[in-house]
Design a protein around this motif. Structure first.
Motif, short mmCIF file in Angstrom:
data_model
loop_
_atom_site.label_atom_id
_atom_site.label_comp_id
_atom_site.label_asym_id
_atom_site.label_seq_id
_atom_site.Cartn_x
_atom_site.Cartn_y
_atom_site.Cartn_z
N PRO A 34 6.91 34.83 16.42
CA PRO A 34 5.91 35.68 17.08
C PRO A 34 4.56 35.54 16.40
O PRO A 34 4.47 35.51 15.17
CB PRO A 34 6.45 37.09 16.91
N LEU A 84 2.32 37.72 16.08
CA LEU A 84 2.03 38.91 15.27
C LEU A 84 2.60 38.81 13.86
O LEU A 84 2.11 39.47 12.94
CB LEU A 84 2.57 40.17 15.94
N ALA A 85 3.65 37.99 13.69
CA ALA A 85 4.25 37.86 12.37
C ALA A 85 3.42 36.94 11.48
O ALA A 85 3.58 36.95 10.26
CB ALA A 85 5.67 37.32 12.48
N ARG A 112 2.63 42.99 8.57
CA ARG A 112 2.87 42.22 9.81
C ARG A 112 4.26 42.52 10.37
O ARG A 112 4.44 42.58 11.57
CB ARG A 112 2.70 40.73 9.56
N LYS A 113 5.24 42.68 9.49
CA LYS A 113 6.59 43.04 9.95
C LYS A 113 6.55 44.38 10.68
O LYS A 113 7.14 44.55 11.73
CB LYS A 113 7.57 43.12 8.77
N TYR A 136 4.76 43.96 14.09
CA TYR A 136 5.64 43.31 15.07
C TYR A 136 6.76 44.26 15.49
O TYR A 136 7.04 44.42 16.68
CB TYR A 136 6.24 42.02 14.51
N GLN A 165 5.55 44.32 19.67
CA GLN A 165 6.14 43.22 20.45
C GLN A 165 7.66 43.28 20.51
O GLN A 165 8.26 43.06 21.55
CB GLN A 165 5.68 41.87 19.88
N ARG A 166 8.32 43.57 19.40
CA ARG A 166 9.78 43.63 19.38
C ARG A 166 10.29 44.74 20.30
O ARG A 166 11.23 44.54 21.07
CB ARG A 166 10.30 43.87 17.96
#
Length: 179
Positions: free
Chosen positions: A130, A132-133, A143-144, A147, A151-152
């Protein structure tokens, strides 16, 4: 990975042959990008456009932003399933694409049918990363969190809706076309 099991509730509902189920699943899986533009799913904010460079692009309706680009769906043989389709993820704002890799990830759709049970499995597989990551490894904590909280969650929501849609369509087909 998302997994849904469909067991007919009505005793008179008979599942079609594996070849008929495979044809149904192949059609639904290959049309997954079109599902993403359903008004009830994305409130009209997304549309799917054909692409000369790729199979199709998922774009925003308001601004010309390519959210995800998909390659042509590919049928795969899997010994434990009657249908498996993979749709390559080849670009877009939400995907980190490495031009040095042949595989930047793909969506995998699997249809299992045993006795009177259907199992639908979807997953993101391969080397998908991704955007975003980010590209640094290990992925920074912030970032985790970004995301995982955006997004997840949206991906999980879309997949739950997709599973419900496919299994509802399958049930309708079974009722409309008793085999």
């Amino acid at each position: 990975m998302e997994q849904s099991i469909f067991s007919p509730k009505e005793a008179e509902l008979i599942l079609p042959s594996k070849s008929a189920s495979s044809a149904f699943a192949r059609h639904e899986f290959c049309n997954y990008p079109q599902f993403l533009q359903k008004l009830s799913l994305t409130l009209g904010l997304c549309r799917v456009l054909p692409s000369t460079e790729h199979f199709c692009n998922l774009c925003t309706s308001i601004l010309p932003i390519n959210v995800l680009s998909f390659g042509k769906p590919v049928l795969k043989q899997r010994s434990n399933s009657i249908c498996c389709v993979q749709i390559p993820i080849v670009g877009g704002l939400l995907a980190k694409v490495n031009p040095d890799l042949a595989d930047n990830g793909f969506l995998r759709f699997i249809w299992h049918q045993e006795k009177n049970n259907i199992t639908l499995v979807t997953e993101i597989a391969g080397n998908f990363q991704p955007a975003l990551a980010g590209s640094t490894v290990p992925i920074p904590y912030w970032r985790k969190v970004l995301y995982s909280s955006t997004q997840r969650l949206f991906h999980e929501y879309v997949m739950r809706r997709y599973h419900g849609f496919v299994l509802k369509e399958f049930e309708k087909q079974c009722l409309d076309n008793p085999y």
